[in-house]
Structure formats: C-alpha cells, structure tokens
Scaffold this active site. Sequence first.
Site, mmCIF file in Angstrom:
data_model
loop_
_atom_site.group_PDB
_atom_site.id
_atom_site.type_symbol
_atom_site.label_atom_id
_atom_site.label_comp_id
_atom_site.label_asym_id
_atom_site.label_seq_id
_atom_site.Cartn_x
_atom_site.Cartn_y
_atom_site.Cartn_z
ATOM 1 N N SER A 62 0.986 -1.108 0.158
ATOM 2 C CA SER A 62 -0.031 -0.137 -0.009
ATOM 3 C C SER A 62 0.970 1.236 0.139
ATOM 4 O O SER A 62 1.895 1.020 0.345
ATOM 5 C CB SER A 62 -0.918 0.146 1.197
ATOM 6 N N TYR B 108 -2.008 -0.541 10.153
ATOM 7 C CA TYR B 108 -2.170 -0.960 8.936
ATOM 8 C C TYR B 108 -1.088 -0.441 7.824
ATOM 9 O O TYR B 108 -0.117 -1.426 7.214
ATOM 10 C CB TYR B 108 -3.255 -0.690 8.260
HETATM 11 P P1 NAP Z 1 -11.659 -5.651 0.295
HETATM 12 O O1 NAP Z 1 -12.311 -5.360 -1.094
HETATM 13 O O2 NAP Z 1 -11.817 -5.151 1.395
HETATM 14 O O3 NAP Z 1 -11.213 -7.202 0.106
HETATM 15 C C1 NAP Z 1 -10.279 -7.867 1.038
HETATM 16 C C2 NAP Z 1 -10.086 -9.208 0.661
HETATM 17 O O4 NAP Z 1 -9.134 -9.865 1.661
HETATM 18 C C3 NAP Z 1 -11.587 -9.925 0.850
HETATM 19 O O5 NAP Z 1 -11.631 -10.894 0.067
HETATM 20 C C4 NAP Z 1 -11.415 -10.648 2.157
HETATM 21 O O6 NAP Z 1 -12.051 -11.836 2.397
HETATM 22 C C5 NAP Z 1 -9.878 -10.837 2.162
HETATM 23 N N1 NAP Z 1 -9.479 -11.204 3.725
HETATM 24 C C6 NAP Z 1 -9.304 -10.286 4.614
HETATM 25 N N2 NAP Z 1 -8.762 -10.841 5.712
HETATM 26 C C7 NAP Z 1 -8.291 -12.055 5.305
HETATM 27 C C8 NAP Z 1 -7.956 -13.213 6.136
HETATM 28 N N3 NAP Z 1 -7.568 -13.109 7.365
HETATM 29 N N4 NAP Z 1 -7.560 -14.274 5.404
HETATM 30 C C9 NAP Z 1 -8.237 -14.528 4.023
HETATM 31 N N5 NAP Z 1 -8.633 -13.387 3.526
HETATM 32 C C10 NAP Z 1 -8.787 -12.350 4.093
HETATM 33 O O7 NAP Z 1 -10.126 -4.926 0.157
HETATM 34 P P2 NAP Z 1 -9.245 -4.372 -1.245
HETATM 35 O O8 NAP Z 1 -9.361 -3.039 -1.370
HETATM 36 O O9 NAP Z 1 -9.627 -5.116 -2.301
HETATM 37 O O10 NAP Z 1 -7.876 -4.815 -0.618
HETATM 38 C C11 NAP Z 1 -7.040 -5.757 -1.369
HETATM 39 C C12 NAP Z 1 -5.540 -5.657 -1.222
HETATM 40 O O11 NAP Z 1 -5.118 -3.913 -1.779
HETATM 41 C C13 NAP Z 1 -5.200 -5.465 0.593
HETATM 42 O O12 NAP Z 1 -4.002 -6.011 0.558
HETATM 43 C C14 NAP Z 1 -5.253 -4.140 0.540
HETATM 44 O O13 NAP Z 1 -4.250 -3.534 1.813
HETATM 45 C C15 NAP Z 1 -4.458 -3.357 -0.588
HETATM 46 N N6 NAP Z 1 -4.727 -1.804 -0.615
HETATM 47 C C16 NAP Z 1 -6.190 -1.489 -0.844
HETATM 48 C C17 NAP Z 1 -6.193 -0.023 -0.998
HETATM 49 C C18 NAP Z 1 -7.644 0.396 -1.339
HETATM 50 O O14 NAP Z 1 -7.467 1.969 -1.607
HETATM 51 N N7 NAP Z 1 -8.404 -0.017 -1.498
HETATM 52 C C19 NAP Z 1 -5.163 0.810 -1.020
HETATM 53 C C20 NAP Z 1 -3.866 0.135 -0.618
HETATM 54 C C21 NAP Z 1 -3.802 -1.366 -0.651
HETATM 55 P P3 NAP Z 1 -13.692 -11.835 2.548
HETATM 56 O O15 NAP Z 1 -14.035 -11.599 0.997
HETATM 57 O O16 NAP Z 1 -14.119 -13.238 2.749
HETATM 58 O O17 NAP Z 1 -14.267 -11.059 3.331
#
Ligand code: NAP
Length: 244
Positions: free
Chosen positions: A139, A153
Amino acid sequence: MSSNPVVFITGGGRGIGAATAKLFAKHGYDVCINYKSDQHSALQVAKEIEKLGIKAFTIQADVADEQQVKAMFAKLDTWAPRLDVLVNNAAMMMPQMPLLEMDAKRINAILSCNVTGAFLCAREAIKRMNKGSIVNVSSGASRTGSPNEYLDYAASKGALDTFTIGLAKEVASKAIRVNAVRPGLIYTDMHRDGGEANRVNRLKSKLPLGRGGEADEVASAIYFLASEQASFTTGSFIDVSGGL
Ligand code: NAP
C-alpha cells in the site's frame, strides 16, 4: 487435468483480488481464489471465470492461521498439479484512530493477517513452485505512514515491502521473482472497514491525477509483475496511486 498455468490469489473474492482473478483468467490461468468469510462473492467470481472456459476453485481460510494456511495449500494440491503465481492480496484494516487509542489486540490482529499471513502463504507457495512469481499487495500507506488513521495497517505494509525485498533475494536462485504493488485510494469495500466508506471521494482531489483508482488498474500492475513481461524484475515495486 488442465495444463494451464495456475494463480493463487488470497482475498480473491472481492475488490482488487477479484479484479486480479478475472484478469489472470482472461490470460488463460486457472484461478484459485481464497476468501475468509464472504463465500458468496468468491463463488460469484469463480462463476464468471468458468464462463470463460477457465477452471476456478474457491478455498476458505484465514491466512493469519498457520494450520488453516497449511490445509488450504493441501486442498490446492488436490486441485492443481502446479503453482505458477501467488498474489498475496488478503489484508484487513480497522476503524481510524490515533496510536493513543490502539490496543495490542487490534495491532496483533492487523499484523497477523497482513504480515504473518503473507509470510505463511509465500512459504507454502514456494514449496510448490518450480519457477514462478509472487506479487505482494502492499500500500502507499507504507510510504505515508497513515498518521491518525491506521499506523498499524501502514506499518504492516512497511513490513510487507521489506519482506518483498528480502524474499526476492532469498528465492532468486530458484527462478522465483517477488515484487509488490502499492495501491493508494482505490474504490473497494476496504474503506468501509476502515470506518469511512466515502474516503476515496473525500481525498481524491489531493491526488495529482485528481481521481480515485479502480481495482482493475491495480490488477493490471499485478499481472504485469507476474508475467514474463517483467522477467528481469524482482524485489521491485509499482506504485498504483495516482501520483501520490
Ligand atoms: P477488500 O475489498 O476489503 O477485500 C479484502 C479481501 O481480503 C477480501 O476478499 C477478504 O475476504 C480478504 N481477507 C481479509 N482478511 C483475510 C484473512 N485473514 N484471510 C483470508 N482473506 C482475508 O479490500 P481491497 O481494497 O480489495 O484490498 C486488497 C489489497 O489491496 C489489500 O492488501 C489492501 O491492503 C490493498 N490496498 C487497498 C487499497 C484501497 O484503497 N482499496 C489501497 C492500498 C492497498 P472476504 O471476502 O472473505 O471478506
């Protein structure tokens, strides 16, 4: 058995993970999707992929739990004869607060999922790879530190960056490349979990590109790093953060 390359995506049922799963499928990869609790979304992604004539498989596991990770990869072994790419995407955040309000329970939960989970999945993936690629989803928070919001985080993503650099060197002789993307302000559910569903819209004007990012835009960078297009790239980072 299929002879397609195989990608394993943690947290592949929603957001960036789901977009990545669909993109790899379009490129002819069989796709294994891990999820923690939202089985419905994971099955929907798998259904969409199967419509392309590509194999998809879903596995429930909490990546923070070592026994569940081992069992998950054992299930993967029954489904796929090989593993080419791991995308360490699963992560969590909790509602915004300053350090003064954080307790150990919260901090450890974040680190167990976002750091330990990525270590454990990488370990199990490497055992199964004969040449391959790991992409960690870090991130932009690892660079900004997320003061007053989520130091825990942000620090977990800093650890993931260091892990990327070290692991890349450790497994280079096995022809396994390890890289990371650093997204920033992408429209997904994660901001709701962080206590501010509208966060991207509130902050987007501060980004040089003046808009929030889409999950597909992160998926493209992940796919590039995993692909042969990036064959001489390891221990590297792509910032997918609109210029911030
Ligand atoms: P998201 O829509 O909240 O999706 C998170 C996913 O991670 C979900 O599928 C969830 O499973 C899964 N998950 C969470 N905890 C878990 C665990 N303990 N074991 C297995 N699976 C788990 O978030 P996203 O934004 O797509 O995030 C994806 C990645 O991008 C993350 O690494 C996040 O830190 C990174 N990121 C996101 C942003 C942003 O602005 N969105 C910015 C920087 C970095 P369930 O579907 O079963 O709940």
